[in-house]
Design a protein around this motif. Structure first.
Motif, mmCIF file in Angstrom:
data_model
loop_
_atom_site.group_PDB
_atom_site.id
_atom_site.type_symbol
_atom_site.label_atom_id
_atom_site.label_comp_id
_atom_site.label_asym_id
_atom_site.label_seq_id
_atom_site.Cartn_x
_atom_site.Cartn_y
_atom_site.Cartn_z
ATOM 1 N N PHE A 193 0.940 -1.197 -0.009
ATOM 2 C CA PHE A 193 -0.115 0.045 0.012
ATOM 3 C C PHE A 193 0.846 1.539 -0.034
ATOM 4 N N ASP A 194 0.281 2.144 -0.720
ATOM 5 C CA ASP A 194 1.031 3.497 -0.736
ATOM 6 C C ASP A 194 1.012 4.523 0.526
ATOM 7 N N ILE A 195 1.724 4.247 1.430
ATOM 8 C CA ILE A 195 1.496 5.108 2.708
ATOM 9 C C ILE A 195 2.933 4.961 3.493
ATOM 10 N N GLY A 196 3.341 6.338 3.887
ATOM 11 C CA GLY A 196 4.689 6.233 4.474
ATOM 12 C C GLY A 196 5.771 6.689 3.791
ATOM 13 N N HIS A 197 6.808 5.819 3.616
ATOM 14 C CA HIS A 197 7.894 5.914 2.852
ATOM 15 C C HIS A 197 7.867 5.498 1.359
ATOM 16 N N THR A 198 6.718 6.076 0.638
ATOM 17 C CA THR A 198 6.418 6.285 -0.812
ATOM 18 C C THR A 198 5.972 7.504 -1.294
ATOM 19 N N PHE A 199 6.145 7.766 -2.643
ATOM 20 C CA PHE A 199 5.734 8.910 -2.999
ATOM 21 C C PHE A 199 5.163 8.881 -4.340
ATOM 22 N N PRO A 200 3.780 9.015 -4.418
ATOM 23 C CA PRO A 200 3.138 9.967 -3.491
ATOM 24 C C PRO A 200 2.585 8.829 -2.301
ATOM 25 N N SER A 201 2.124 9.582 -1.236
ATOM 26 C CA SER A 201 1.641 8.713 -0.167
ATOM 27 C C SER A 201 0.238 9.153 0.272
ATOM 28 N N HIS A 202 -0.654 8.390 0.701
ATOM 29 C CA HIS A 202 -1.810 8.634 1.290
ATOM 30 C C HIS A 202 -1.711 9.273 2.542
ATOM 31 N N VAL A 203 -2.801 9.816 3.184
ATOM 32 C CA VAL A 203 -2.712 10.407 4.313
ATOM 33 C C VAL A 203 -3.931 9.610 5.097
ATOM 34 N N PHE A 204 -3.578 9.153 6.306
ATOM 35 C CA PHE A 204 -4.425 8.294 7.006
ATOM 36 C C PHE A 204 -4.798 9.198 8.284
ATOM 37 N N PRO A 205 -5.989 9.484 8.472
ATOM 38 C CA PRO A 205 -6.373 9.903 9.923
ATOM 39 C C PRO A 205 -6.342 8.869 10.889
ATOM 40 N N ILE A 206 -5.685 8.994 11.770
ATOM 41 C CA ILE A 206 -5.804 7.875 12.830
ATOM 42 C C ILE A 206 -7.225 8.152 13.661
ATOM 43 N N GLY A 207 -7.716 6.964 13.746
ATOM 44 C CA GLY A 207 -8.831 6.633 14.612
ATOM 45 C C GLY A 207 -10.248 6.708 13.732
ATOM 46 N N ILE A 208 -10.056 7.354 12.718
ATOM 47 C CA ILE A 208 -11.461 7.341 11.598
ATOM 48 C C ILE A 208 -11.852 5.934 11.317
ATOM 49 N N GLU A 209 -13.012 5.748 11.174
ATOM 50 C CA GLU A 209 -13.706 4.432 10.735
ATOM 51 C C GLU A 209 -13.723 4.171 9.281
ATOM 52 N N VAL A 210 -13.108 2.957 9.062
ATOM 53 C CA VAL A 210 -12.803 2.706 7.644
ATOM 54 C C VAL A 210 -13.186 1.314 7.250
ATOM 55 N N VAL A 211 -13.486 0.845 5.902
ATOM 56 C CA VAL A 211 -13.612 -0.386 5.459
ATOM 57 C C VAL A 211 -12.426 -0.891 4.747
ATOM 58 N N LEU A 212 -12.014 -2.051 5.017
ATOM 59 C CA LEU A 212 -10.870 -2.798 4.550
ATOM 60 C C LEU A 212 -11.650 -3.953 3.584
ATOM 61 N N ASP A 213 -11.498 -3.828 2.289
ATOM 62 C CA ASP A 213 -12.158 -4.695 1.502
ATOM 63 C C ASP A 213 -11.002 -5.352 0.513
ATOM 64 N N THR A 214 -10.406 -6.545 0.760
ATOM 65 C CA THR A 214 -9.305 -7.147 0.255
ATOM 66 C C THR A 214 -9.767 -7.800 -0.884
ATOM 67 N N THR A 215 -11.228 -8.155 -0.933
ATOM 68 C CA THR A 215 -11.712 -9.016 -2.143
ATOM 69 C C THR A 215 -11.831 -8.119 -3.247
ATOM 70 N N GLN A 216 -11.988 -6.741 -3.122
ATOM 71 C CA GLN A 216 -11.845 -5.621 -4.120
ATOM 72 C C GLN A 216 -10.441 -4.870 -4.208
ATOM 73 N N GLY A 217 -9.689 -5.064 -3.160
ATOM 74 C CA GLY A 217 -8.495 -4.252 -3.081
ATOM 75 C C GLY A 217 -8.698 -2.958 -2.709
ATOM 76 N N THR A 218 -9.600 -2.375 -1.932
ATOM 77 C CA THR A 218 -9.911 -1.230 -1.545
ATOM 78 C C THR A 218 -9.803 -0.830 0.003
ATOM 79 N N ILE A 219 -9.561 0.224 0.062
ATOM 80 C CA ILE A 219 -10.024 0.831 1.534
ATOM 81 C C ILE A 219 -10.675 2.056 1.358
ATOM 82 N N THR A 220 -11.865 1.890 2.285
ATOM 83 C CA THR A 220 -12.780 3.249 2.188
ATOM 84 C C THR A 220 -12.912 4.008 3.454
ATOM 85 N N PHE A 221 -12.615 5.183 3.496
ATOM 86 C CA PHE A 221 -13.024 6.124 4.654
ATOM 87 C C PHE A 221 -14.341 6.418 4.745
ATOM 88 N N LEU A 222 -15.103 6.101 5.992
ATOM 89 C CA LEU A 222 -16.400 6.233 6.331
ATOM 90 C C LEU A 222 -16.594 7.533 6.861
#
Length: 330
Positions: A295-324
């Motif tokens: 996943f593109d987070i942290g030591h990669t450019f560009p990197s997504h921004v992850f708000p700590i503590g928000i509710e998300v859906v991780l769907d690895t069957t579709q390969g997605t992360i959805t911010f709720l």
């Protein structure tokens, strides 16, 4: 759940150097980062340790903690961003004024070693913090910040995109050490589902190596039911086995709802006859949780921004992360 106010043009951003004296070591890149922030419409207040150097660190433990507290107390400062990472942000955790920040919340953002601060603040206050770009490696790219990185930053802290939404797989730029030349954008290998499934939970995580410096303390968040994300850079297979096994023996993989693994920049496999993903599955064993890797987070450019503590859906069957939900309020 406590959230900071969204940022807007004209807001003041405070700059901290909680570990490595990077602004002294990378002066041109640091100046590019400040210029990029100004182009984004922000005023800048540099912290008291920004121009300091004591070998591997910017200043003493108390001085670095006071730098953060001074910006926490400054009500004109709406966000606190880190210049870079390092190895010793965990030293500051006992000395931060969490209560004041809880009563006067603001955006706090960084990645890598700054994991200690953003998770410590979240654990002690419930305030949403942000795993996202730092001044030197991210805002200070040559000749300017990667456009998608800037977009992801503004989507989250300026509320240019509202939840719910799913994250995209970006083109990527490699090797930030080659500072002063144009860099080619590469097709991304995409995100890899290691175990399929769907899970919902609070998004919590950061740099795995940094976690070893405060894991199990009062500054580390509870992970029950969380979507945990971990990433690292410049480590090798042996160190990764040690760090991942730390999570295993602590029971983390038995209590989280899902796992996201970030790209590992400059990874050394030590000639191992197995991949890092295969090592992870070997360590986790039969624990059946959805896992998304590369996943593109942290030591990669560009990197997504992850708000700590928000509710998300991780769907690895579709390969997605959805911010709720959003990480800031309007």
């Amino acid at each position: 759940m406590l959230k900071p106010k969204s940022l807007k043009r004209g807001d003041t951003v405070g700059i901290i150097t909680p570990s490595s004296p990077a602004p002294v070591l990378y002066k041109e890149r640091y100046q590019r980062g400040l210029i990029q922030l100004e182009k984004l419409g922000f005023n800048i207040v540099e912290g008291s340790c920004t121009r300091e150097i004591q070998s591997y660190r910017s200043s003493s433990i108390r001085a670095r903690a006071e730098e953060i507290n001074e910006l926490i107390y400054n009500d004109d400062v709406k966000a606190i961003l880190s210049t870079d990472g390092g190895l010793n942000s965990n030293s500051l955790l006992p000395y931060i004024d969490y209560e004041y920040l809880k009563n006067k919340p603001k955006v706090v953002m960084g990645y890598s070693d700054v994991t200690a601060l953003i998770l410590g603040i979240y654990a002690k206050t419930g305030l949403t913090t942000f795993y996202g770009p730092a001044i030197i490696p991210s805002f200070g790219e040559f000749p300017e910040m990667v456009p998608k990185g800037k977009e992801y930053f503004e989507d989250i802290v300026k509320l240019k995109k509202r939840a719910p939404f799913s994250l995209e797989v970006p083109l990527e730029r490699l090797d930030w050490n080659s500072q002063d030349r144009e860099k080619e954008m590469f097709n991304n290998e995409s995100w890899i589902p290691l175990r399929e499934g769907i899970a919902t939970g609070k998004l919590i995580g950061g740099n795995l190596n940094t976690m070893t410096g405060f894991f199990g303390s009062e500054y580390f968040p509870k992970l029950k039911g969380a979507i945990l994300f971990i990433e690292d850079g410049y480590k090798d297979m042996a160190i990764q086995e040690r760090s991942l096994s730390m999570l295993k023996v602590a029971g983390v993989f038995d209590e989280i709802a899902g796992l996201v693994i970030g790209k590992h920049d400059h990874f050394n496999d030590l000639g191992s006859p197995f991949s890092l993903d295969e090592l992870l599955i070997e360590i986790i064993g039969d624990t059946n949780i959805p896992i998304l890797s590369n996943f593109d987070i942290g030591h990669t450019f560009p990197s997504h921004v992850f708000p700590i503590g928000i509710e998300v859906v991780l769907d690895t069957t579709q390969g997605t992360i959805t911010f709720l939900e959003d990480g800031v309020f309007e």
